[in-house]
Every structure is written in structure tokens, then in C-alpha cells.
Design a protein around this motif. Structure first.
Motif, short mmCIF file in Angstrom:
data_model
loop_
_atom_site.label_atom_id
_atom_site.label_comp_id
_atom_site.label_asym_id
_atom_site.label_seq_id
_atom_site.Cartn_x
_atom_site.Cartn_y
_atom_site.Cartn_z
N ARG A 11 1.00 -1.09 -0.03
CA ARG A 11 0.19 0.12 -0.05
C ARG A 11 0.88 1.35 -0.06
O ARG A 11 1.62 1.48 0.66
N ARG A 12 0.57 2.08 -1.08
CA ARG A 12 1.52 3.48 -1.23
C ARG A 12 0.64 4.37 -0.73
O ARG A 12 -0.85 4.51 -0.69
N SER A 13 1.37 5.25 0.20
CA SER A 13 0.62 6.50 0.87
C SER A 13 1.31 7.67 0.51
O SER A 13 2.50 7.92 0.54
N ARG A 14 0.54 8.78 0.22
CA ARG A 14 1.11 10.02 -0.09
C ARG A 14 1.38 10.74 1.33
O ARG A 14 2.32 11.69 1.22
N ARG A 15 0.74 10.28 2.35
CA ARG A 15 1.28 10.92 3.62
C ARG A 15 2.46 10.30 4.34
O ARG A 15 2.86 10.91 5.14
N ARG A 16 2.76 9.12 3.80
CA ARG A 16 3.95 8.45 4.46
C ARG A 16 5.14 9.19 3.58
O ARG A 16 5.36 9.27 2.46
N PRO A 34 6.10 4.90 1.24
CA PRO A 34 5.80 6.06 0.70
C PRO A 34 5.40 6.12 -0.81
O PRO A 34 6.20 5.03 -1.43
N ALA A 35 4.27 6.75 -1.18
CA ALA A 35 3.84 6.89 -2.57
C ALA A 35 5.06 7.22 -3.42
O ALA A 35 5.10 6.77 -4.69
N THR A 36 5.95 7.84 -3.15
CA THR A 36 7.08 8.44 -3.94
C THR A 36 8.32 7.35 -4.01
O THR A 36 9.31 7.66 -4.88
N MET A 37 8.13 6.19 -3.51
CA MET A 37 9.34 5.29 -3.35
C MET A 37 9.39 4.76 -4.77
O MET A 37 8.47 4.29 -5.53
N SER A 38 10.84 4.30 -5.09
CA SER A 38 10.87 3.62 -6.52
C SER A 38 10.56 2.18 -6.46
O SER A 38 10.49 1.69 -5.49
N LYS A 39 10.43 1.60 -7.81
CA LYS A 39 10.11 0.30 -7.75
C LYS A 39 10.98 -0.61 -7.20
O LYS A 39 10.91 -1.56 -6.57
N ARG A 40 12.52 -0.29 -7.46
CA ARG A 40 13.60 -1.04 -7.15
C ARG A 40 13.59 -0.96 -5.35
O ARG A 40 13.71 -1.95 -4.78
#
Length: 178
Positions: A11-16, A34-40
Motif C-alpha cells: 500500500r502506497r501512501s501520499r502521507r507517508r 511512501p507513494a514516492t518510493m521507486s519500484k527498486r
């Protein structure tokens, strides 16, 4: 023997912003990132968090040696030391029973499904199986031995409720996942 790969939901979160956490939800492990984390980075973190959850769960599991020691203590406390098993162990092949006892060879087996249940429930199943070493059938004498365990009725209710809940259909409007 390797364990099967667990079902994982990410689960990706914009707040995290920076933190990653994980928890078990039934048969699934949920990883929050976090929503901004890369796939790697996601792949690295998911593998790490799944391994961490599995390590925590393994540490919590009771061993066969723990079970033997617990059976001896319960036997002494509630059965006067009269029910001495030849072996007590966890098994993975009991899906319809919580435990079983073979009085002839004095062996007791407990379903590994009990591993994550409260200790007092496991104790009840142990006392139940130990009592079979004194009285093979479910006679009034057998139940008199079992009822020496003070939480017997509560544990029976717990196991009945658990079994009933496991058979429930999902509520209307909730899709059953494959």
C-alpha cells in the motif's frame, strides 16, 4: 524445507514520507510504503519487511520441547502426575481436530493451528489429550479429569467460536477473494 511465499499487499501512501512498516492481516502481509518510493526500493523494502514479519512469527512459535515441558507441568498440576505421555509434539496434518491421543502408545499430537492461539487454549487441549491417557473415551470420568483445568469451559468456547468464524461466509456485498 522452505515455506511458501506469503501473499503480500503493498500500500502506497501520499502521507507517508520516509517510513516503511508491515503487519500480518490474516494470511496476508501488508507493507506500507511512501507513494514516492521507486519500484527498486519497493522490492528491497518488501523483501526485508516480509522477512522481518516471518522472523517475528517464528520466534513466537512454541517448540515440541516447550510442549513436552508444558504437558508435564499441566499433568502434575491438574492430573496428579498420572498421565505420562511417551511423546508430545506439534503436527501439520490435523485440520479437522485440535489434538489427538493414542493411549496404546501414549502419544499426543497437537495441531499446529493452535500455535498462534492463547497459551490457556493450548493448555486446555493438552489437558484434554492428557486425560485420554487416563480415560480413553469421552466418558463422565474423562470430563471430570478435563474439568480440573479451571479454564476448560472458556477454552472450549474459544475453540467453538474460532471454528464457527472460520466457516462463515463473507457478509453480503463483500467479494470473497480467490
Amino acid at each position: 524445507m522452505s515455506s511458501p511465499t506469503p501473499d503480500v499487499e503493498v500500500r502506497r501512501s501520499r502521507r507517508r514520507r520516509r517510513t516503511v512498516s508491515a503487519y500480518r492481516d490474516g494470511e496476508q502481509i501488508v507493507v506500507l510504503i511512501p507513494a514516492t518510493m521507486s519500484k527498486r526500493d519497493e522490492a528491497t523494502w518488501v523483501a526485508d519487511m516480509v522477512a522481518r514479519i516471518e522472523r517475528q512469527e517464528r520466534r513466537k512459535l512454541r517448540s515440541d520441547d516447550d510442549l513436552v515441558a508444558r504437558a508435564a507441568k499441566l499433568n502434575d498440576t491438574y492430573l496428579g502426575g498420572l498421565a505420562v505421555p511417551a511423546s508430545v509434539r506439534w503436527v501439520t496434518n490435523q485440520n479437522a481436530r485440535w489434538g489427538s491421543c493414542t493411549p496404546g502408545d501414549r502419544t499426543i499430537r497437537l495441531s499446529d493451528r493452535l500455535q498462534k492461539m492463547p497459551a490457556w487454549v493450548v493448555d486446555y487441549v493438552l489437558v484434554h489429550e492428557l486425560a485420554h491417557l487416563l480415560e480413553a473415551g469421552h466418558t463422565p470420568e474423562f470430563w471430570a479429569w478435563v474439568d480440573r483445568y479451571p479454564r476448560a469451559e472458556k477454552a472450549k468456547g474459544y475453540l467453538e467460536g474460532y471454528s464457527s468464524a472460520a466457516r462463515l461466509e463473507p457478509p453480503p456485498g463483500v467479494e470473497d477473494e480467490p
